[in-house]
Scaffold this active site. Sequence first.
Site, mmCIF file in Angstrom:
data_model
loop_
_atom_site.group_PDB
_atom_site.id
_atom_site.type_symbol
_atom_site.label_atom_id
_atom_site.label_comp_id
_atom_site.label_asym_id
_atom_site.label_seq_id
_atom_site.Cartn_x
_atom_site.Cartn_y
_atom_site.Cartn_z
ATOM 1 N N TYR A 1 0.869 -1.184 0.000
ATOM 2 C CA TYR A 1 0.000 0.000 0.000
ATOM 3 C C TYR A 1 0.904 1.232 0.000
ATOM 4 C CZ TYR A 1 -4.585 2.076 0.164
ATOM 5 O OH TYR A 1 -5.725 2.746 -0.178
ATOM 6 N N HIS B 1 3.183 4.496 -0.487
ATOM 7 C CA HIS B 1 2.973 5.946 -0.560
ATOM 8 C C HIS B 1 4.327 6.606 -0.798
ATOM 9 C CE1 HIS B 1 4.564 5.861 3.476
ATOM 10 N NE2 HIS B 1 3.576 5.097 3.898
ATOM 11 N N HIS C 1 7.425 5.364 1.175
ATOM 12 C CA HIS C 1 8.060 4.172 0.600
ATOM 13 C C HIS C 1 8.818 4.540 -0.672
ATOM 14 C CE1 HIS C 1 4.339 2.304 2.541
ATOM 15 N NE2 HIS C 1 5.327 1.675 3.157
ATOM 16 N N LYS D 1 10.667 6.905 10.148
ATOM 17 C CA LYS D 1 9.288 6.907 10.654
ATOM 18 C C LYS D 1 9.156 5.836 11.742
ATOM 19 C CE LYS D 1 4.722 7.179 10.560
ATOM 20 N NZ LYS D 1 4.175 5.863 10.532
HETATM 21 P P1 AMP Z 1 5.710 -0.364 6.158
HETATM 22 O O1 AMP Z 1 5.154 -0.712 4.810
HETATM 23 O O2 AMP Z 1 4.839 0.548 6.948
HETATM 24 O O3 AMP Z 1 6.192 -1.579 6.912
HETATM 25 O O4 AMP Z 1 7.016 0.502 5.876
HETATM 26 C C1 AMP Z 1 8.055 0.028 5.067
HETATM 27 C C2 AMP Z 1 9.241 0.954 5.191
HETATM 28 O O5 AMP Z 1 8.866 2.269 4.786
HETATM 29 C C3 AMP Z 1 9.752 1.072 6.630
HETATM 30 O O6 AMP Z 1 11.165 1.112 6.620
HETATM 31 C C4 AMP Z 1 9.156 2.388 7.082
HETATM 32 O O7 AMP Z 1 9.903 3.019 8.097
HETATM 33 C C5 AMP Z 1 9.215 3.190 5.795
HETATM 34 N N1 AMP Z 1 8.240 4.294 5.857
HETATM 35 C C6 AMP Z 1 6.910 4.214 6.134
HETATM 36 N N2 AMP Z 1 6.366 5.443 6.174
HETATM 37 C C7 AMP Z 1 7.372 6.321 5.929
HETATM 38 C C8 AMP Z 1 7.461 7.748 5.849
HETATM 39 N N3 AMP Z 1 6.392 8.523 6.030
HETATM 40 N N4 AMP Z 1 8.663 8.301 5.584
HETATM 41 C C9 AMP Z 1 9.762 7.513 5.408
HETATM 42 N N5 AMP Z 1 9.750 6.181 5.470
HETATM 43 C C10 AMP Z 1 8.575 5.581 5.731
#
Ligand code: AMP
Length: 296
Positions: A41, A43, A46, A158
């Site tokens: 998902y 954004h 990512h 984050k």
């Molecule tokens: P997730 O899909 O939420 O597990 O996130 C995957 C990766 O994207 C992780 O390393 C998160 O820290 C990073 N991530 C998620 N949101 C953000 C954001 N707003 N800014 C920077 N990195 C992010």
Amino acid sequence: MRATLSAPTIVRTIAELHARLDEYRRNTPNGKVGLVPTMGYLHEGHASLLRRSASENGFTVLSVFVNPLQFGPTEDLDRYPRDEERDRAVAAEAGVDLIFMPSVAEMYPKRPLTSISLSGVTEPLCGASRPGHFDGVAIVVTKLFNLVRPDRAYFGLKDAQQLAVITQMTEDLNTPVEVVPCPIVREPSGLALSSRNVYLSPEEKEQALVLSRSLKQVPEWVKTGISAKELSERLRQLISKEPLADIEYAEVLEYPSLTIPQEENGVLSASSRLLVALAVRFGKTRLIDNILLPQA
Ligand code: AMP
């Protein structure tokens, strides 16, 4: 240089993943592989990790896997948002070469009997409120590292505690990967981008702006002198002005050890590396945000 400019292929099995990586490594001696682990998902947060990997490596692998082992029994595993087409489009735009999108059965054909548990860094903050969460993160990231054998892996600040856990784990185990921290990407309003933001009602989203708004004040408070206790109380006061906000934690810790910060004459040292971290629920949605001090 990137290996290809075409839309990334999606592979769902470990065998296909290995075939693609072997092909790249065979054709590109000394070519570097970057890995960006996600739960999909996608954004702009990512996308920033993906672009960074694509700019620093010859081949970028995006993994999309909603890892059941890092969700507690009452958490949002079943309703976690998914959108394969959109993920593919974001990945293509960011320069990803390969998307690894395994099923749960592919990643865990049997319940693993191995656990990877870190002490210290996993204990406060999300570790206290989400028992077992970081064990789930540690095992899935270790599996992804072993499957992809990346030269570099990209993680967002984050999830600053997650980054501290993974960095510690790779140091402890001499894992041959460079863990690359990436800054938090925010909406123009200040709200940190998160896949979970889609759950927020317009009213909750408006009130959630209090997180970034209150964190923004922290550098000035630390500069003029404040204790850890007072800092936490001020944050709680600001956040609890929003009627829908239900605070789980608002804490300051040393980073990356995540230990209680040193104080000199009752105030935090402005030169210490500090993490000020928040977890707050708005309705059913749990949001996290943080600021690292001193700022760059
Ligand atoms: P997730 O899909 O939420 O597990 O996130 C995957 C990766 O994207 C992780 O390393 C998160 O820290 C990073 N991530 C998620 N949101 C953000 C954001 N707003 N800014 C920077 N990195 C992010």
